[in-house]
Motif scaffolding. Structure first.
Motif, short mmCIF file in Angstrom:
data_model
loop_
_atom_site.label_atom_id
_atom_site.label_comp_id
_atom_site.label_asym_id
_atom_site.label_seq_id
_atom_site.Cartn_x
_atom_site.Cartn_y
_atom_site.Cartn_z
N VAL A 12 0.87 -1.37 -0.04
CA VAL A 12 0.07 -0.10 -0.09
C VAL A 12 0.84 1.23 0.14
CG1 VAL A 12 -1.77 -1.28 1.37
CG2 VAL A 12 -0.16 0.20 2.57
N ASN A 13 0.02 2.46 -0.19
CA ASN A 13 0.92 3.66 -0.44
C ASN A 13 1.20 4.14 1.03
OD1 ASN A 13 1.76 6.45 -0.66
ND2 ASN A 13 0.19 7.10 -1.82
N PRO A 14 2.63 4.24 1.34
CA PRO A 14 2.72 4.46 2.78
C PRO A 14 2.72 5.89 2.99
CG PRO A 14 4.78 4.68 1.26
CD PRO A 14 3.66 4.25 0.26
N ALA A 15 2.14 6.63 2.09
CA ALA A 15 2.10 8.37 2.57
C ALA A 15 1.08 8.53 3.87
CB ALA A 15 1.62 8.97 1.44
N TYR A 16 1.48 9.32 4.85
CA TYR A 16 0.93 9.89 5.91
C TYR A 16 0.19 8.45 6.87
CZ TYR A 16 1.05 13.87 2.82
OH TYR A 16 1.50 14.79 2.03
N THR A 17 0.75 7.31 6.75
CA THR A 17 -0.04 6.37 7.66
C THR A 17 0.28 6.59 9.02
OG1 THR A 17 2.40 5.02 7.30
CG2 THR A 17 0.42 4.59 5.73
N SER A 18 1.40 7.27 9.47
CA SER A 18 1.92 7.58 10.79
C SER A 18 1.27 8.97 11.26
CB SER A 18 3.14 7.43 11.04
OG SER A 18 3.95 8.37 10.27
N GLN A 19 0.71 9.60 10.25
CA GLN A 19 0.00 10.87 10.79
C GLN A 19 -1.55 10.90 10.59
OE1 GLN A 19 1.88 13.95 8.15
NE2 GLN A 19 4.12 13.27 8.53
N THR A 20 -2.20 9.88 10.14
CA THR A 20 -3.47 9.64 10.17
C THR A 20 -4.12 9.15 11.42
OG1 THR A 20 -3.27 9.69 7.78
CG2 THR A 20 -5.42 8.73 8.75
N HIS A 39 0.02 3.97 20.46
CA HIS A 39 1.36 4.15 19.79
C HIS A 39 1.39 4.45 18.54
CE1 HIS A 39 5.44 2.53 18.87
NE2 HIS A 39 5.77 2.50 20.41
N ALA A 40 2.60 5.12 18.05
CA ALA A 40 2.53 5.51 16.65
C ALA A 40 2.49 4.37 15.53
CB ALA A 40 3.66 6.58 16.32
N ASP A 41 3.28 3.39 15.86
CA ASP A 41 3.49 2.36 14.91
C ASP A 41 1.98 1.63 15.01
OD1 ASP A 41 6.01 2.86 14.45
OD2 ASP A 41 6.72 1.54 15.81
N ILE A 42 1.45 1.53 16.08
CA ILE A 42 0.09 0.57 16.05
C ILE A 42 -1.03 1.34 15.25
CG2 ILE A 42 -1.89 -0.20 17.48
CD1 ILE A 42 0.60 -1.85 17.70
N GLY A 43 -1.07 2.62 15.41
CA GLY A 43 -1.99 3.38 14.69
C GLY A 43 -1.48 3.20 13.28
N ALA A 44 -0.23 3.33 12.67
CA ALA A 44 0.09 3.11 11.29
C ALA A 44 -0.34 1.82 10.72
CB ALA A 44 1.70 3.52 11.37
N ALA A 45 -0.05 0.78 11.87
CA ALA A 45 -0.38 -0.60 11.24
C ALA A 45 -2.03 -0.76 10.85
CB ALA A 45 -0.08 -1.45 12.22
N HIS A 46 -2.71 0.02 11.67
CA HIS A 46 -4.28 0.16 11.38
C HIS A 46 -4.45 0.62 9.95
CE1 HIS A 46 -6.11 -1.61 14.98
NE2 HIS A 46 -5.24 -0.91 16.03
N ASN A 47 -3.84 1.82 9.67
CA ASN A 47 -4.16 2.36 8.60
C ASN A 47 -3.62 1.56 7.30
OD1 ASN A 47 -5.16 4.79 9.68
ND2 ASN A 47 -2.96 5.46 10.30
N ILE A 48 -2.54 0.72 7.51
CA ILE A 48 -2.11 0.27 6.39
C ILE A 48 -2.87 -1.03 6.17
CG2 ILE A 48 -0.18 -1.46 5.62
CD1 ILE A 48 1.60 0.47 7.41
N LYS A 49 -3.60 -1.73 7.30
CA LYS A 49 -4.60 -2.88 7.15
C LYS A 49 -5.83 -2.21 6.24
CE LYS A 49 -7.82 -5.56 9.70
NZ LYS A 49 -8.52 -5.67 11.05
N HIS A 50 -6.26 -1.04 6.89
CA HIS A 50 -7.29 -0.60 6.22
C HIS A 50 -7.25 -0.13 4.66
CE1 HIS A 50 -8.63 1.02 10.31
NE2 HIS A 50 -9.07 -0.15 10.13
N ARG A 51 -5.84 0.35 4.45
CA ARG A 51 -5.71 0.56 2.82
C ARG A 51 -5.63 -0.72 2.03
NH1 ARG A 51 -1.45 5.80 2.98
NH2 ARG A 51 -2.54 7.03 4.22
N ALA A 52 -5.19 -1.83 2.66
CA ALA A 52 -4.94 -3.01 1.95
C ALA A 52 -6.42 -3.58 1.67
CB ALA A 52 -4.20 -4.01 2.84
#
Length: 209
Positions: A140-148, A176-189
């Motif tokens: 997935v596109n990594p843009a803003y995954t840790s800022q969303t 945790h910032a990494d946990i939030g980013a993981a959720h965003n990556i999952k949703h995008r996938a």
């Protein structure tokens, strides 16, 4: 849904003190102009120690990568990864003589940390092992995954309070910032795949930072 965060083992950082010591000793004992076979015994000892330590770091990194990727492809039916451009991420910040860079030392340290993790190799192993096990991999596109914010969808760089703390400036959700980013990556996938069969089992995104 529970998430597991894999900490970066930082293999290079763990060996950097000894590695630096032997590299400096090797440089001090080197005689310019002499071929390798005529260098001193002290120089050859330092060279051998540098080789041993760099080899040890490489072996430990490879072992970690294989264990992690095997765990992911054997436990989950769908793995999501960020489509990272590691070459661009690790460009030097030194700049040129006319336009020198800023925070060069900090950027160099970040580059070493990124390369030490080996994101490209982890993705390569996930993809070929996933093919063997018949599971799906989505980049997935990594843009803003840790800022969303994965709760309300608000995007704001100020929400990333620190390296590890995320607190949404709109809804106040904290994680945790990494946990939030993981959720965003999952949703995008899940948004980009048409195969919803994988939703019956967990989808996992791994962060090593």
């Amino acid at each position: 849904m529970s998430l597991t965060r894999f900490d970066n083992p930082r293999h290079l950082d763990n060996a950097v003190r000894q590695l630096t010591k032997w590299q400096r000793r090797m440089a001090r004992r080197h005689v310019r102009g002499l071929p390798v076979h005529r260098q001193s015994a002290g120089w050859r000892e330092a060279r051998d120690q540098v080789r041993r330590l760099t080899g040890l770091v490489a072996q430990r990194r490879a072992s970690t990568q294989h264990l992690l990727t095997k765990q992911l492809v054997t436990q989950f039916a769908h793995v999501a990864v960020e489509d990272l451009r590691v070459k661009n991420m690790t460009r030097s910040a030194r700049g040129t003589q006319d336009s020198p860079g800023r925070n060069v030392a900090a950027k160099a340290g970040l580059n070493r940390a990124i390369l030490d993790v080996g994101f490209g190799e982890i993705r390569r192993q996930i993809e070929y092992k996933a093919e063997r096990h018949g599971i799906q991999v989505t980049a997935v596109n990594p843009a803003y995954t840790s800022q969303t914010c994965h709760r309300c969808g608000h995007v704001d760089r100020k929400s990333r309070r620190t390296r590890s703390v995320f607190e949404c400036t709109r809804c106040g959700h904290a994680t945790h910032a990494d946990i939030g980013a993981a959720h965003n990556i999952k949703h995008r996938a899940l948004d980009t795949t048409t195969d919803h069969e994988s939703e019956r089992r967990p989808i996992r995104e791994t962060t090593c930072r």
